[in-house]
Scaffold this active site. Structure first.
Site, short mmCIF file in Angstrom:
data_model
loop_
_atom_site.label_atom_id
_atom_site.label_comp_id
_atom_site.label_asym_id
_atom_site.label_seq_id
_atom_site.Cartn_x
_atom_site.Cartn_y
_atom_site.Cartn_z
N GLU A 1 4.80 -5.12 7.06
CA GLU A 1 4.02 -4.10 7.80
C GLU A 1 4.50 -3.91 9.22
O GLU A 1 4.47 -2.81 9.76
CB GLU A 1 2.53 -4.47 7.81
CG GLU A 1 1.81 -4.31 6.48
CD GLU A 1 1.86 -5.56 5.60
OE1 GLU A 1 2.73 -6.43 5.84
OE2 GLU A 1 1.04 -5.66 4.68
N ALA B 1 0.86 -1.18 0.00
CA ALA B 1 0.00 0.00 0.00
C ALA B 1 0.90 1.23 0.00
O ALA B 1 2.06 1.17 0.43
CB ALA B 1 -0.89 -0.01 1.23
N GLY C 1 0.61 -5.06 0.94
CA GLY C 1 -0.62 -5.15 0.14
C GLY C 1 -0.38 -5.80 -1.21
O GLY C 1 -1.28 -6.41 -1.79
N GLU D 1 -0.53 -9.38 -0.61
CA GLU D 1 -1.93 -9.72 -0.30
C GLU D 1 -2.78 -9.78 -1.57
O GLU D 1 -3.60 -10.68 -1.74
CB GLU D 1 -2.51 -8.70 0.70
CG GLU D 1 -1.88 -8.84 2.08
CD GLU D 1 -2.28 -7.72 3.03
OE1 GLU D 1 -2.14 -6.53 2.66
OE2 GLU D 1 -2.76 -8.03 4.14
N1 CO8 Z 1 4.60 3.20 -0.68
C1 CO8 Z 1 4.99 4.36 -1.22
N2 CO8 Z 1 6.15 4.51 -1.90
C2 CO8 Z 1 6.93 3.43 -2.04
C3 CO8 Z 1 6.58 2.17 -1.50
C4 CO8 Z 1 5.34 2.09 -0.80
N3 CO8 Z 1 4.88 0.91 -0.28
N4 CO8 Z 1 7.56 1.28 -1.79
C5 CO8 Z 1 8.49 1.96 -2.49
N5 CO8 Z 1 8.12 3.25 -2.65
C6 CO8 Z 1 8.84 4.32 -3.34
C7 CO8 Z 1 10.03 4.78 -2.52
O1 CO8 Z 1 9.62 5.72 -1.55
C8 CO8 Z 1 10.91 5.38 -3.58
O2 CO8 Z 1 10.42 6.65 -3.89
P1 CO8 Z 1 11.47 7.88 -4.15
O3 CO8 Z 1 12.25 7.46 -5.35
O4 CO8 Z 1 10.57 9.06 -4.40
O5 CO8 Z 1 12.29 7.97 -2.92
C9 CO8 Z 1 10.65 4.47 -4.79
O6 CO8 Z 1 9.41 3.81 -4.54
C10 CO8 Z 1 11.72 3.43 -4.98
O7 CO8 Z 1 11.87 2.73 -3.75
P2 CO8 Z 1 13.29 2.50 -3.05
O8 CO8 Z 1 14.22 3.62 -3.37
O9 CO8 Z 1 13.04 2.21 -1.60
O10 CO8 Z 1 13.75 1.20 -3.84
P3 CO8 Z 1 14.72 0.04 -3.30
O11 CO8 Z 1 14.97 -0.83 -4.49
O12 CO8 Z 1 15.87 0.60 -2.57
O13 CO8 Z 1 13.83 -0.77 -2.22
C11 CO8 Z 1 11.83 -1.88 -1.43
C12 CO8 Z 1 12.70 -1.47 -2.65
C13 CO8 Z 1 12.59 -2.89 -0.60
C14 CO8 Z 1 10.57 -2.49 -2.00
C15 CO8 Z 1 11.54 -0.63 -0.57
O14 CO8 Z 1 11.03 0.39 -1.43
C16 CO8 Z 1 10.51 -0.87 0.50
O15 CO8 Z 1 10.84 -1.43 1.54
N6 CO8 Z 1 9.27 -0.42 0.26
C17 CO8 Z 1 8.20 -0.51 1.27
C18 CO8 Z 1 7.67 -1.91 1.40
C19 CO8 Z 1 6.60 -1.96 2.46
O16 CO8 Z 1 6.82 -1.65 3.62
N7 CO8 Z 1 5.38 -2.37 2.05
C20 CO8 Z 1 4.25 -2.47 2.96
C21 CO8 Z 1 3.43 -1.23 2.93
S1 CO8 Z 1 2.10 -1.25 4.09
C22 CO8 Z 1 0.93 -2.21 3.36
O17 CO8 Z 1 1.09 -2.69 2.27
C23 CO8 Z 1 -0.33 -2.42 4.13
C24 CO8 Z 1 -1.43 -2.96 3.22
C25 CO8 Z 1 -2.73 -2.72 3.91
C26 CO8 Z 1 -3.92 -2.82 2.95
C27 CO8 Z 1 -5.15 -2.40 3.66
C28 CO8 Z 1 -6.35 -2.36 2.74
C29 CO8 Z 1 -7.62 -2.30 3.46
#
Ligand code: CO8
Length: 262
Positions: free
Chosen positions: A136, A69, A113, A116
Site C-alpha cells: 500500500e 483491494a 487486502g 490482510e
Molecule cells: N486492483 C485492481 N486491479 C488489479 C490489482 C488490484 N489490486 N492487481 C492487479 N490488477 C489487475 C491489473 O491492473 C491487470 O489488469 P489489466 O490486465 O486490465 O491491465 C491484471 O490485474 C493483471 O495484473 P498485472 O498485469 O499487473 O500482472 P503482473 O503479473 O505483471 O503483476 C502484481 C502482478 C505484482 C500483483 C501487480 O498486479 C500488482 O502490483 N498489483 C497491485 C498490488 C497492490 O498494490 N495491492 C494493494 C492494493 S491496496 C489494498 O489492498 C488496500 C486494502 C485496504 C482494505 C480496506 C478495507 C476497509
C-alpha cells in the site's frame, strides 16, 4: 445462492463436510471490490450457519489468492467517501465473526487486502508459489484492513516494519520462517492438503473446536492472565459435554473416538 465474484463448493463425504470458497475475478488477480467482499461475507456466514459444515477453506487461483483491494474502484475516492464507508470497507471484518475454523489456502500473490484477508483466517497454508506483501505504501496509502496490526503480531516488528515501509514481497519460505504461514506445500497439492487439514478438524468435537478457536483469538485481545483464566473456564465447561466422556473413554479403551458434537 449464485455469486459472480466467488465460487462455492462443498467437499467431503463424512458427516461434517468442508465449505470451499474460491475468489474468482481472474482478470483482476482476484482484486477485492465491494461486490466480491459482500459475496464473500454472505458465503462465509452461510457456511458458518450450516450444521453440515465443519471447516471453511478460502482460496484463490494459481496466480493469485488476491492482489489486494481493487485499486481501480478506489482510485477516485474522496476522503469523505472512504470515511463514510460508502464504497469500501463493507464486510471486511465478517471473516472474524465466523465461529468455524477458516483455512486460507494461498497460492501466488497475497498482497495488500489479500494478505490482510489471509491473516484474518485461522490457519494459513501456503503453496510454494505464494508471495505475501503489503504494498500500500507504494500507492500513497497504508493498509486498511488490519495489516499494520496483524503482520507485526505474526512476524515481529522489525520484519513487519520493513515489509510495510518498503512494500517488499516475501516468498513462501521467508513467510514460513517468519511464522506467517503454518506450512508450505507444493502448489499442485495445495487444495488436497487444505482439505486434509479440514477433514482432520471436522473429525474433532465441534464444541471444542469452536471454543479452542475463541481461546486462541483471545490471546491477541487480552493480557496473559485474563486469557489463561478464560481458557480455564472453557476447559471446565467442556466437562459438561458428551464428547469429553466419549473422547476419554475412547482413549482408555484404545479405540477411535466418535464425537456427536454434544
Ligand atoms: N486492483 C485492481 N486491479 C488489479 C490489482 C488490484 N489490486 N492487481 C492487479 N490488477 C489487475 C491489473 O491492473 C491487470 O489488469 P489489466 O490486465 O486490465 O491491465 C491484471 O490485474 C493483471 O495484473 P498485472 O498485469 O499487473 O500482472 P503482473 O503479473 O505483471 O503483476 C502484481 C502482478 C505484482 C500483483 C501487480 O498486479 C500488482 O502490483 N498489483 C497491485 C498490488 C497492490 O498494490 N495491492 C494493494 C492494493 S491496496 C489494498 O489492498 C488496500 C486494502 C485496504 C482494505 C480496506 C478495507 C476497509
Amino acid at each position: 445462492m449464485s455469486y459472480e465474484c466467488i465460487l462455492t463448493d462443498v467437499r467431503g463425504d463424512a458427516a461434517l463436510k468442508t465449505g470451499v470458497i474460491t475468489l474468482n475475478r481472474p482478470k483482476q488477480l482476484n482484486a477485492l471490490n465491494d461486490q466480491l467482499m459482500d459475496e464473500l461475507g454472505q458465503a462465509l456466514l452461510a457456511f458458518d450457519a450450516d450444521p453440515t459444515i465443519g471447516c471453511i477453506i478460502l482460496t484463490g487461483s494459481e496466480k493469485a489468492f488476491a492482489a489486494g483491494a481493487d485499486i481501480a474502484a478506489m482510485a477516485k475516492l474522496t476522503h469523505m467517501q472512504a470515511h463514510t464507508r460508502q464504497y469500501i470497507s463493507r464486510n471486511w471484518e465478517v471473516i472474524r465473526q465466523v465461529r468455524k475454523p477458516v483455512i486460507a489456502a494461498v497460492a501466488g500473490f497475497a498482497l495488500g487486502g489479500g494478505c490482510e484477508v489471509a491473516m484474518m483466517c485461522d490457519i494459513l497454508l501456503a503453496a510454494d508459489t505464494a508471495k505475501f506483501g503489503q504494498p500500500e505504501i507504494k500507492l500513497g496509502i497504508i493498509p486498511g484492513a488490519g495489516g499494520t496490526q496483524r503482520l507485526p503480531r505474526a512476524i515481529g516488528k522489525a520484519k513487519a516494519m520493513e515489509l510495510l515501509l518498503t512494500g517488499r514481497m516475501m516468498g513462501a519460505e521467508e513467510a514460513e520462517r517468519a511464522g506467517l504461514v503454518s506450512r508450505i506445500v507444493p502448489a499442485a497439492t495445495l487444495m488436497d492438503e487444505a482439505l486434509a487439514v479440514a477433514e482432520q478438524i471436522n473429525g474433532m468435537s465441534q464444541p471444542s473446536v469452536a471454543l479452542l478457536k475463541e481461546c486462541v483469538n483471545e490471546a491477541f485481545e487480552s493480557g496473559l492472565s485474563s486469557g489463561v483464566q478464560a481458557e480455564r473456564r472453557v476447559f471446565h465447561s467442556l466437562f459438561g459435554t458428551e464428547d469429553q466422556q466419549e473422547g476419554m473413554d475412547a482413549f482408555l479403551n484404545k479405540r477411535k473416538a466418535v464425537f456427536t458434537h454434544r
